[in-house]
Design a protein around this motif. Structure first.
Motif, short mmCIF file in Angstrom:
data_model
loop_
_atom_site.label_atom_id
_atom_site.label_comp_id
_atom_site.label_asym_id
_atom_site.label_seq_id
_atom_site.Cartn_x
_atom_site.Cartn_y
_atom_site.Cartn_z
N LEU A 37 0.89 -1.14 -0.07
CA LEU A 37 -0.10 -0.09 0.05
C LEU A 37 0.97 1.22 -0.08
N LEU A 38 0.44 2.28 -0.93
CA LEU A 38 1.59 3.50 -1.22
C LEU A 38 0.70 4.50 -0.58
N THR A 39 1.34 5.24 0.17
CA THR A 39 0.82 6.40 0.96
C THR A 39 1.80 7.43 1.42
N GLU A 40 1.30 8.81 1.71
CA GLU A 40 2.02 9.76 2.39
C GLU A 40 1.35 9.71 3.91
N LEU A 41 2.15 10.56 4.83
CA LEU A 41 1.58 10.63 6.23
C LEU A 41 0.71 11.67 6.16
N TRP A 42 -0.57 11.34 6.75
CA TRP A 42 -1.77 12.26 6.39
C TRP A 42 -2.67 12.13 7.55
N GLN A 86 4.61 5.98 -8.63
CA GLN A 86 4.84 4.44 -8.45
C GLN A 86 3.71 3.76 -8.48
N ALA A 87 2.54 4.57 -8.50
CA ALA A 87 1.32 3.70 -8.68
C ALA A 87 1.01 3.75 -10.21
N MET A 88 1.35 4.62 -11.06
CA MET A 88 1.28 4.76 -12.27
C MET A 88 1.93 3.59 -13.03
N ASP A 93 0.51 -1.91 -5.19
CA ASP A 93 -0.86 -2.56 -5.30
C ASP A 93 -1.93 -1.67 -5.08
N ALA A 94 -1.78 -0.66 -4.28
CA ALA A 94 -2.92 0.13 -4.23
C ALA A 94 -2.65 1.60 -3.33
N VAL A 95 -3.35 2.46 -3.38
CA VAL A 95 -2.96 3.96 -2.79
C VAL A 95 -3.98 4.28 -1.70
N ILE A 96 -3.50 4.62 -0.69
CA ILE A 96 -4.52 4.85 0.50
C ILE A 96 -4.80 6.39 0.38
N ASP A 97 -6.05 6.73 0.40
CA ASP A 97 -6.82 8.12 0.38
C ASP A 97 -6.36 8.91 -0.68
N ILE A 98 -6.87 8.28 -1.77
CA ILE A 98 -6.57 9.13 -3.35
C ILE A 98 -7.97 9.51 -3.43
#
Length: 259
Positions: A37-42, A86-88, A93-98
């Motif tokens: 899971l791909l994410t930034e701190l949010w 990286q998602a593109m 596998d997935a992006v959190i909170d897009i």
């Protein structure tokens, strides 16, 4: 005789090696598949606790539902621009909170059900209040924004607004302090994220925010990349997420983050 014994030893070792290999393959087969899971701190949706462990309302929610579907998860925290890159490239596998953007459907599968709802609004110092009821009210103002975020098209293309983009970890906090120093008139932040950051900086009594939304869509999704099978996974995840939201465990999760 010695020749025969040697072949017996080789056969014995071969059987042992095959048994170990077979056991290893069986154990690997029993392990649930892992999704990155791909994410930034949010915060409070994705953040680190006092021990440095990754937690957060939407992170916990996504991982809980994926675990129910039989998946393990690993989290990769990156600046938002790299998350999108990286998602593109299908490096996760997935992006959190897009946010939902029609053009992103060329490289993301959106579930029907979002993780949460929360849009972007303008934060400003209480001693320099800004009353924004329409985009025209932002004319001539220096407004901090986050690079590569999906704001409304009208806000991003309005020539009267002086948008000051920043990117990287901690940039939102930097912008809040630039605003307090008078170098920005306001900062556009997710409403709940902004409130959380104000408390971490001790600015909750010095900064307020308006209600005028600067995003066209306030849904926060777990968007799945275009890896094989992820289109069906997005459908399964949406159904499981809807079901989990009806449980007491979901209410407890939200309460844990004061949501």
């Amino acid at each position: 005789m010695m020749w025969c014994q040697g072949w017996r030893r080789i056969g014995c070792y071969g059987w042992l090696l095959a048994s170990l290999l077979g056991a290893g393959l069986a154990a690997a087969a029993d392990k649930p598949p892992t999704l990155t899971l791909l994410t930034e701190l949010w915060p409070p949706y994705v953040m680190r606790d006092d021990g440095g462990r990754l937690v957060g309302a939407d992170l916990d929610l996504a991982c809980t539902v994926l675990q129910q579907l039989g998946y393990r998860t690993e989290i990769r925290v990156l600046p938002w621009k790299r998350v999108l890159q990286q998602a593109m490239l299908r490096e996760g596998d997935a992006v959190i909170d897009i946010f939902y953007v029609e053009a992103r459907k060329s490289w993301l599968h959106y579930p029907e059900e979002p993780l949460s709802y929360s849009g972007e609004v303008l934060f400003y110092p209480v001693d320099r209040p800004l009353h924004v009821a329409q985009l025209a009210d932002l004319k001539g103002l220096r407004v901090g924004i986050q690079a590569d975020y999906a704001y409304s098209k009208s806000f991003l293309t309005d020539t009267g607004v002086i948008r000051v983009p920043m990117t990287g970890e901690g940039n939102a906090v930097k912008q809040l302090h630039l605003m307090m120093a008078g170098r920005l008139d306001g900062v556009v932040l997710n409403e709940l994220v902004g409130r959380y950051l104000l408390h971490t900086q001790g600015l909750q009594d010095q900064v307020s925010h308006g209600s005028y939304m600067l995003t066209d869509d306030s849904r926060n999704f777990l968007g799945f990349t275009h890896k094989p099978g992820h289109d069906q996974l997005a459908i399964r995840f949406s159904a499981a997420l809807k079901q989990f939201k009806q449980t007491p465990a979901y209410k407890q999760l939200l309460a844990r983050y004061h949501l």
